[in-house]
Design an enzyme around this catalytic site. Structure first.
Site, PDB file in Angstrom:
ATOM      1  N   GLU A  52       3.553   0.047  13.032  1.00  0.00           N
ATOM      2  CA  GLU A  52       2.865   1.311  12.675  1.00  0.00           C
ATOM      3  C   GLU A  52       1.287   0.674  12.247  1.00  0.00           C
ATOM      4  O   GLU A  52       0.987  -0.460  12.016  1.00  0.00           O
ATOM      5  CB  GLU A  52       3.115   1.839  11.121  1.00  0.00           C
ATOM      6  CG  GLU A  52       4.564   2.394  11.545  1.00  0.00           C
ATOM      7  CD  GLU A  52       5.085   3.000  10.436  1.00  0.00           C
ATOM      8  OE1 GLU A  52       5.156   4.237  10.360  1.00  0.00           O
ATOM      9  OE2 GLU A  52       5.812   2.440   9.836  1.00  0.00           O
ATOM     10  N   CYS A  76       0.150   2.029   1.201  1.00  0.00           N
ATOM     11  CA  CYS A  76       0.388   0.541   1.182  1.00  0.00           C
ATOM     12  C   CYS A  76       2.145   0.249   1.079  1.00  0.00           C
ATOM     13  O   CYS A  76       2.509   0.562   0.161  1.00  0.00           O
ATOM     14  CB  CYS A  76      -0.163  -0.237  -0.137  1.00  0.00           C
ATOM     15  SG  CYS A  76      -2.082  -0.072   0.157  1.00  0.00           S
TER      16      CYS A  76
HETATM   17  N1  SAH Z   1       1.997  -9.029   3.915  1.00  0.00           N
HETATM   18  C1  SAH Z   1       0.712  -9.019   3.430  1.00  0.00           C
HETATM   19  C2  SAH Z   1      -0.047  -7.738   3.981  1.00  0.00           C
HETATM   20  C3  SAH Z   1       0.693  -6.445   4.289  1.00  0.00           C
HETATM   21  S1  SAH Z   1       1.104  -5.673   2.667  1.00  0.00           S
HETATM   22  C4  SAH Z   1       0.685  -8.873   1.893  1.00  0.00           C
HETATM   23  O1  SAH Z   1       1.669  -8.736   1.405  1.00  0.00           O
HETATM   24  O2  SAH Z   1      -0.303  -9.040   1.289  1.00  0.00           O
HETATM   25  C5  SAH Z   1      -0.258  -4.930   2.135  1.00  0.00           C
HETATM   26  C6  SAH Z   1      -0.274  -4.663   0.752  1.00  0.00           C
HETATM   27  O3  SAH Z   1       0.532  -3.642   0.150  1.00  0.00           O
HETATM   28  C7  SAH Z   1       0.039  -5.861  -0.254  1.00  0.00           C
HETATM   29  O4  SAH Z   1      -0.756  -6.161  -1.256  1.00  0.00           O
HETATM   30  C8  SAH Z   1       1.571  -5.601  -0.744  1.00  0.00           C
HETATM   31  O5  SAH Z   1       1.740  -6.166  -1.916  1.00  0.00           O
HETATM   32  C9  SAH Z   1       1.032  -4.010  -0.989  1.00  0.00           C
HETATM   33  N2  SAH Z   1       2.436  -3.190  -1.161  1.00  0.00           N
HETATM   34  C10 SAH Z   1       3.390  -3.589  -0.518  1.00  0.00           C
HETATM   35  N3  SAH Z   1       4.488  -2.369  -0.792  1.00  0.00           N
HETATM   36  C11 SAH Z   1       3.920  -1.612  -1.618  1.00  0.00           C
HETATM   37  C12 SAH Z   1       4.285  -0.286  -2.432  1.00  0.00           C
HETATM   38  N4  SAH Z   1       5.390  -0.042  -2.398  1.00  0.00           N
HETATM   39  N5  SAH Z   1       3.268   0.111  -3.163  1.00  0.00           N
HETATM   40  C13 SAH Z   1       2.077  -0.405  -3.274  1.00  0.00           C
HETATM   41  N6  SAH Z   1       1.741  -1.584  -2.461  1.00  0.00           N
HETATM   42  C14 SAH Z   1       2.414  -1.963  -1.923  1.00  0.00           C
END
Ligand code: SAH
Ligand code: SF4
Length: 362
Positions: free
Chosen positions: A91, A353
């Site tokens: 996505e 996110c």
């Molecule tokens: N793998 C990388 C980038 C993709 S995730 C990483 O983890 O940084 C992008 C961001 O979304 C990251 O900061 C992650 O911790 C956050 N994230 C993941 N699940 C989330 C959720 N349910 N609510 C808010 N942020 C979330």
């Protein structure tokens, strides 16, 4: 068939040499792809018909099909579900901030697409993710495979082509979609190099942001490469005991090791690090946690991006409410750590996110 976006400019030049074409053809094709944003051989009207035919027979222009486009109810966020040729799903999400009329430009390009209005594109680097963070929908799906550099680039091109029709351009690219970019380091960096090429798409390094769960060796490698690309670290907890419960990778790389890698990054690049923090009610949003976090970050050139947790099927933590979020921010700032509370976007289409799971519907 080879994906055209997987080729570097010199690989394309070599291919054309094999085809007995003059060297300047490679440049024409490169410009067609990345400056005119052509997406099929027929559009290259400056090339001979036989060459276009050869391109059509040997090169693929689309590594996936668009399965679904979903727009949020306010029309400001669009999520696209792509189906890769092997059936895996990824996505990408476009977030619009401000009206392009606020920042009119007669000739929109990646260079002038910034200002009052932003078009931030969030892209994937892997199908699924191996890191297993408990609150993340991608983590809940598990790892499928790495994306090639061209599959990463193609996500940008599809959106760039779409925006161009509306006289707009992508202004920022964030590697915050599905996957852990530093787990797919080579291909992620190759995609940045391709998009950054001044003779091609010419997307400025400073307008990319890589977000990582905190893979220490890769943070150091990234620091050594001294790129101008922004770095964000997903921290979410201020001590190892709580972090390991949310982010299993913390078993391997402890918070202090991540901090040390960040210090190294700042030393090497003189650039500020962003820490991401998903605010979870009662878990990591108390003033005590904020103080602990401030103590960890003291002295480091950094900034905290806090965002209330987005709901996902496999995790029952709740989002922090506005009042508690503001208290968290104020506590951090009183301790000298700048903090921004980010708006949640695209929640109604599961485009927030950590909500990307590659499912057509839940
Ligand atoms: N793998 C990388 C980038 C993709 S995730 C990483 O983890 O940084 C992008 C961001 O979304 C990251 O900061 C992650 O911790 C956050 N994230 C993941 N699940 C989330 C959720 N349910 N609510 C808010 N942020 C979330
Ligand atoms: Fe992977 Fe990032 Fe999700 Fe963790 S938060 S599972 S690293 S995509």
């Amino acid at each position: 068939m080879k994906l055209i976006y997987d080729l570097t400019c010199s690989e394309l030049a070599n291919l054309l040499k094999e085809w007995d074409e003059p060297a300047y053809r490679a440049k024409q094709i490169w410009q067609g792809l990345y400056q005119h944003l052509y997406n099929s051989p027929e559009q290259f009207t400056n090339l001979s018909k036989p060459l276009r035919q050869k391109m059509a027979e040997n090169l693929n222009f689309m590594p996936f099909t668009v399965k679904v486009n979903q727009d949020s109810s306010d029309g400001q966020t669009r999520k696209t579900l792509f189906e890769l040729r092997d059936g895996n799903l990824i996505e990408a999400v476009l977030m619009r901030y401000g009206d392009p009329a606020d920042n009119p430009h007669p000739n929109p390009s990646p260079q002038n697409g910034r200002g009052a209005s932003r078009r931030t594109l969030c892209i994937s680097t892997q199908a699924g993710c191996a890191m297993g963070c408990v609150f993340c929908a991608t983590g809940q799906v598990g790892f499928k495979r790495h994306l090639s550099s061209g599959e990463i680039v193609a996500q940008v091109m599809v959106y760039a082509q779409m925006l161009k029709q509306q006289n707009e351009a992508v202004s920022n690219i964030v590697f915050m979609g599905m996957g852990e970019p530093f787990h797919n380091y080579e291909n992620t960096m190759a995609s940045i190099d391709r998009l950054n090429d001044p003779d091609g798409y010419n997307f400025g390094a400073r307008r990319f942001t890589i977000s990582t769960v905190g893979l220490v060796p890769q943070i150091k490698r990234f620091a050594d490469e001294q790129r101008q690309v922004n770095l964000a670290i997903s921290l979410h907890a201020a001590d190892d005991e709580s972090r390991v419960e949310m982010l299993p990778i913390n078993k391997r790389y402890k918070i202090d090791q991540v901090m040390e890698a960040c210090e190294y990054y700042v030393m090497k690049t003189s650039r500020r690090v962003t820490f991401e923090w998903a605010l979870i009610n009662g878990i990591n949003d108390t003033p005590e946690v904020a103080k602990k976090l401030a103590a960890k970050l003291r002295g480091l050139m950094c900034h905290v991006n806090a965002i209330p947790l987005n709901p996902t099927a496999g995790y029952n933590g709740k989002a922090t409410d506005r009042q508690r979020a503001i208290l968290f921010k104020e506590t951090l700032e009183q301790a000298g750590i700048p903090c921004t509370i980010r708006m949640r976007r695209g929640i109604d289409i599961n485009a927030g996110c950590g909500q990307l799971a590659g499912a057509v519907s839940e």
